[in-house]
Design an enzyme around this catalytic site. Structure first.
Site: not given
Ligand code: OAD
Length: 257
Positions: A149, A86, A206, A123, A120, A146, A138
């Site tokens: 929490c 990522y 897509t 970015d 979807q 987190c 998405h």
């Protein structure tokens, strides 16, 4: 097939190999006469900005396995690997700008009474282009969540520290939806509501093989919308839509304004 399931690949097996010719001025007229318009986008709309798509010859899933990088199990077993991937995508995206297709969609929104963009993509390029009513099915790569929490916050660090932690001490994950996870209820309900009342729908860039997103196009068609696909190649959705415009989104969409 239910729209309310977890994210998964589904091959609709509806390839139809006919040649398609389309009439841009007819599409333009229908678009202009529609009071409610919905657009569904996928990775192909960002391709001309330089963002790699997932499938196809240079697609991300040619070199990486979704099971290792885009599932909750992958994150649990190797959060460092998932974050490195990522982080690499975030660093790539940090220098990238919207292209004429994103800009055309933002422009259509200004001209239509009721407009919803369902993407979807994670970015954030649609918002950068000026789109306002955006449902990010998405999630968004620039948000983190987190695991302790549950707080979701914006984080635009690129590079991001690996591993990143929340102020509460919990491990942060990308706030995106992975394979096997459910879409956020609220997002899906809003998307379905927009689909059910739209008169005109664009399905742009897509491959139409990931559910439940792909079903939204079929649902729009069933509910009576005029559905136009824009893609550089035919997809499993092509046989079910009203028109397939073969070509680059950045060439075709600006011509409709
Ligand atoms: P894909 O990579 O599956 O498909 C991209 C589509 O864009 C293909 O059909 C291409 O032919 C088309 N395309 C490429 N360049 C184009 C251009 N310039 N103009 C128009 N079309 C173009 O991407 P998605 O369909 O978005 O999910 O993939 C759906 C989901 O699968 C993603 O959100 C992601 C992925 O795995 C998760 O990670 C959960």
């Amino acid at each position: 097939m239910s729209i309310f399931g977890s994210i998964k690949f589904v091959d609709l097996k509806q390839h139809n190999m006919q040649n398609i010719t389309y009439n841009l001025s007819d599409i333009k007229e229908r678009l202009h006469n529609s009071k409610a318009v919905t657009v569904l986008t996928g990775a192909g709309i960002s391709a001309e900005s330089g963002v790699p798509t997932f499938r196809g010859n240079n697609g991300l899933w040619k070199n990486f396995r979704p099971e290792d990088l885009a599932t909750p199990e992958a994150f649990k077993s190797n959060p460092k690997l998932v974050w490195e991937w990522y982080d690499w995508r975030r660093r790539t995206l940090s220098t990238i700008k919207p292209n004429p297709a994103h800009i055309a969609i933002a422009e259509i929104e200004k001209r239509v009474k009721e407009f919803t963009l369902i993407t979807q993509n994670v970015d954030g390029l649609h918002q950068l282009a000026g789109s306002k009513n955006v449902i990010e099915l998405h999630g968004n790569i620039w948000r983190v969540k987190c695991l302790s929490c549950g707080r979701v916050s914006e984080n635009r660090e690129a590079p991001i520290r690996i591993l990143p932690y929340c102020s509460c001490g919990g491990l942060l994950r990308p706030a995106v939806v992975w394979f096997g996870e459910m879409l956020e209820d609220n997002n899906l309900m809003k998307a379905v509501a927009a689909i059910d009342k739209c008169e005109f729908m664009f399905v742009v860039g897509t491959s139409g093989v990931v559910q439940p997103a792909a079903s939204l196009a079929l649902r729009a068609k069933d509910e009576g919308a005029f559905v136009v696909e824009v893609n550089i190649e035919r997809t499993p959705l092509s046989a079910s839509v009203d028109e397939t415009c073969l070509g680059k989104a950045g060439d075709i969409l600006p011509q409709l304004l």
